[in-house]
Write an enzyme that holds these catalytic residues in place. Sequence first.
Site, PDB file in Angstrom:
ATOM      1  N   SER A   1      -4.043  -1.193   3.937  1.00  0.00           N
ATOM      2  CA  SER A   1      -3.570   0.096   4.421  1.00  0.00           C
ATOM      3  C   SER A   1      -2.230  -0.075   5.155  1.00  0.00           C
ATOM      4  CB  SER A   1      -4.645   0.726   5.309  1.00  0.00           C
ATOM      5  OG  SER A   1      -4.432   2.087   5.503  1.00  0.00           O
TER       6      SER A   1
ATOM      7  N   ASP B   1      -7.949   6.755  -4.004  1.00  0.00           N
ATOM      8  CA  ASP B   1      -7.935   6.354  -2.595  1.00  0.00           C
ATOM      9  C   ASP B   1      -7.621   7.587  -1.746  1.00  0.00           C
ATOM     10  OD1 ASP B   1      -7.127   5.377   0.004  1.00  0.00           O
ATOM     11  OD2 ASP B   1      -6.894   3.397  -0.899  1.00  0.00           O
TER      12      ASP B   1
ATOM     13  N   HIS C   1     -11.272   3.643  -0.008  1.00  0.00           N
ATOM     14  CA  HIS C   1      -9.996   3.221   0.580  1.00  0.00           C
ATOM     15  C   HIS C   1      -9.977   1.704   0.629  1.00  0.00           C
ATOM     16  CE1 HIS C   1      -6.428   2.959   2.891  1.00  0.00           C
ATOM     17  NE2 HIS C   1      -7.007   2.680   4.045  1.00  0.00           N
TER      18      HIS C   1
END
Length: 537
Positions: free
Chosen positions: A250, A477, A505
């Site tokens: 991320s 995602d 995710h």
Amino acid sequence: MKTRSIAAAAVAILAVVAIILAIVGYYGIQRFKTPAPTKTATASSAPIDVQDGDIQAYYNQGITWGKCAQGTFDSYRGINSSDPNEYQCAFLKAPLDWDNPDGDQITLALAIHRSGAKDAPALFINPGGPGGPVVSALPYYSAQGLGESVVKAYDIVALDPRGVGDSTPVFCMTDEEKDEYNAGAETDGVDDSPQSAIAEAEEGSRDLADGCRDHSGSIFEHIDTVSAARDFDMVRAVIGQDKLNLLGYSYGTFLGATYAGLFPENVGRFVLDGALDPSLSIEDVSAMQMRGLDASLQQWIADCATQSTCPMGRTKDEGISNVRAFLESLDKAPLPTSDPDRPLTESLAITAMIGAMYNTQWWPQLSDAYADAVRRGDGSALLDIADLMNSRNPDGTYADNSADAINAINNLDYEPEGTTDQWIERVNGLKSELPILGRYVGYPSAGLSAWPTEHADRQPIHATGAAPILVIGTTHDPATPYPMAQRLAEQLDSGVLITVEGWNHTAYRRGADQCVVRAVEDYLVKGNVPQNGLTCQ
């Protein structure tokens, strides 16, 4: 700290959720035992004597690894993280301002999990955020998150970025102010015009910056991602690594790409999972994330509607309508919970819902919590989920400073874009487009325009000369939509795109689909570069 309306707070809510999800991993939503609040580092190396602005003095500092202080690590399923032969901690110094190395200094906290192999290379991990503490999560990644072959091949290094966790931290709110901030404000009868929402976003930004300065001094002006990437390069050199190996999730992909752009010659084996495109503006990032989360909420509802007991409804459209009505009802009448002083507000409910979108394994638990709310009028289960996402302990304390750090870092990393008329046009378009989250579209550029520091100029990153960089994107995602991974892989001269079909995710972890596990671990352990464009189910 003033409470916020739903519209003005929307972007902050989404951002804060992203931090915690990166750290709790794939356990599923549950109430953990109350951990001790993250402690500010009390031990540190001696100040660095810098002459004539020479940053090499920081690169030349020594490091002393020692036993980690009690309370350094969270409790992770009985994992013994106190063995100094396996886990060790250290502190280093860095300049507060890399452009003024003669000035004030900060402390960086790091921990290491030893592989047991002689002269094992180091692999840095960053689970995301920005603002997610890394040191305290090291036992999870070394014992459960990363594949065994990776843990045997590398010493796993956790470095809390500047402003975060046990490194010199930034604080902008008290715990009581965070409670007010997370609960939001009732908006029934409040002026909800665009001009009012913009003014509120600007005022909230100024108030938050004042809180950062009051609680932490000037550090909030120097915790941008470029400065953090420079810290990583210094730490790389101090621990004796010619190259930096990195697994970033991320926001960790944003940090990794930034590092690669600054130090392409020092890039070792990089895996960037759940990629953020660093060239995108705050307006683009916000819109893409809102679309991704809205699509996931719709999928959660559609999946539930196939079951006769679904509390949202028997069809997708009915479910969307019911969820919207439920959320809007909380504005006028928050639901009681097991804590009489903390009803379930609209802001807390939407935090719980979007948080559970980060992993499909959490969807059944969210459905059960929603059922409690609509059938029994009890918001306790949804409040529990929201508290987990907000890193709030049952005793009212907050486990870390992630909420403070993410706001301060994002306000440094992005700059405002567009005019007031363009902001309003964008918001109106998204309100019409998004059936669930349209109500929560905010004005991120308005808040940035009132933040009293300089902002980074977003540009594509090519990292010419870097070793192959694996970029992983999941097709649905919710937080880092797949087009971001495509764009980043194209930008990087050595980018290699791996596509994973799914709704979660990020994709790589121990026990995940073997296609992505093999691709990542063969690269990290053996150096085998997968085929660009590899697709995994």
